[in-house]
Enzyme design. Structure first.
Site, PDB file in Angstrom:
ATOM      1  N   GLU A 151       0.864  -0.720   0.180  1.00  0.00           N
ATOM      2  CA  GLU A 151       0.007   0.046   0.315  1.00  0.00           C
ATOM      3  C   GLU A 151       0.907   1.391  -0.049  1.00  0.00           C
ATOM      4  O   GLU A 151       1.644   1.092   0.858  1.00  0.00           O
ATOM      5  CB  GLU A 151      -1.172  -0.489   1.384  1.00  0.00           C
ATOM      6  N   LEU A 204      -7.505  -5.359  -6.722  1.00  0.00           N
ATOM      7  CA  LEU A 204      -8.949  -5.344  -6.299  1.00  0.00           C
ATOM      8  C   LEU A 204      -8.812  -3.980  -5.872  1.00  0.00           C
ATOM      9  O   LEU A 204      -8.824  -3.143  -5.631  1.00  0.00           O
ATOM     10  CB  LEU A 204      -9.410  -5.747  -5.119  1.00  0.00           C
ATOM     11  N   ASP A 207      -7.501   2.434  -8.513  1.00  0.00           N
ATOM     12  CA  ASP A 207      -7.700   3.611  -8.931  1.00  0.00           C
ATOM     13  C   ASP A 207      -8.369   4.015 -10.481  1.00  0.00           C
ATOM     14  O   ASP A 207      -7.320   3.208 -11.202  1.00  0.00           O
ATOM     15  CB  ASP A 207      -6.961   4.333  -8.110  1.00  0.00           C
TER      16      ASP A 207
END
Length: 310
Positions: A151, A204, A207
């Site tokens: 992330e 999943l 953006d």
């Protein structure tokens, strides 16, 4: 709260406020390993790895035992075959201890921990893992498989880290196989994984980057698929899902155009327990489901190249 019931230690999202999206092409400030060999995975999965100091200590003990054994054998041969001081000085076998002391400092503790035989390796990677919903669902399904979320947003990755720590504390022996890394997978994926290492990759609800000039920021593209194919094992599965039709068609077109990926049949997808999680495991997916929105998923398999070495 019922009497005797323990209060949940799960972190609250309101204390980890972050922007909904981040520009993956901008420079971010976080440590990046030089190569996969420079990662100390014991920090992420302490239940599966020895710490670097433990690994170094075991290495030293083993080398010392081998060196001592060699010296004992050589001493016996020496006492039997040679008794003069001249023979002692010329006998190269008596330099084993010096060689041993030199070998001790060849590798640092982190490198020793990462070259142990039989060590487990990360097999699943959730790219842009958000708040870690998929990792939490996958963990009990594959308890012996190591998986990481990647992330870019610092506050979100901090939340996932605290969430995993809380789950481990509340459920002893569980959730030891998941972890989070704050990084930019579009730039540094090969710094974390070796060639052919990953069995599953997840993208999943990424953006969508609606504006055409920002399509280069999309996490799925023909160019990036070459990077993903490099770290995936032949036969590995790549999963994508979105609630944006244009993005769904874009990702499918990119995967269809790449020679190292082929679509998994609908029959195989129905038998794959992971596919059922794609819509419901993440916060974004749950929101789409509550609103009865449409989703567009693609599941592709990494295939061998027709040319050698790929």
């Amino acid at each position: 709260m019922a009497p005797g019931e323990k209060k949940s230690q799960q972190p609250r999202k309101r204390f980890y406020r972050a922007r909904a999206h981040s520009n993956p092409l901008s420079d971010s400030h976080f440590p990046v390993p030089i190569s996969p060999a420079h990662i100390d995975w014991s920090l992420h999965f302490p239940a599966f790895f020895k710490s670097p100091l433990e690994a170094e200590s075991e290495k030293i003990d083993l080398m010392h035992k081998e060196s001592t054994s060699d010296l004992e054998v050589n001493d016996k041969e020496f006492s039997r075959d040679c008794c003069s001081e001249e023979c002692v000085s010329k006998d190269p076998s008596l330099n084993h201890e010096a060689d041993f002391m030199e070998n001790v400092s060849v590798k640092n503790p982190s490198e020793v921990a990462n070259v142990q035989r039989g060590q487990p390796k990360v097999s699943f990677a959730d790219i842009g893992c958000g708040f870690g919903g998929l990792l939490v669902k996958l963990s009990p399904m594959f308890p012996d498989t190591l998986m990481v979320g990647m992330e870019l947003r610092d506050k979100v990755s901090e939340y996932v880290k605290d969430r995993i720590m809380a789950l481990r504390k509340e459920n002893p022996g569980q959730y030891q196989n998941i972890s989070i890394i704050r990084t930019n997978a579009m730039k540094y994926l090969q710094n974390y994984f070796q060639k052919g290492q990953l069995q599953k990759m997840f993208f999943l609800f990424p953006d969508p980057h609606f504006k055409e000039r920002n399509h280069r920021r999309r996490v799925i593209s023909v160019a990036l698929l070459a990077e993903y194919a490099h770290v995936m094992a032949v036969g590995g599965i790549l999963y994508t899902i979105t609630d944006v039709q244009d993005l769904g068609e874009w990702m499918k077109a990119c995967l269809d155009a790449h020679p190292l990926f082929e679509e998994v049949s609908s029959q195989e997808q129905e038998l794959d327990p992971v596919v059922t999680l794609l819509k419901r495991a993440t916060e974004e997916g749950q929101k789409v489901e509550r609103n009865s929105g449409d989703t567009f998923q693609s599941v592709y398999r990494r295939v061998a190249s027709s040319s050698a070495g790929c």
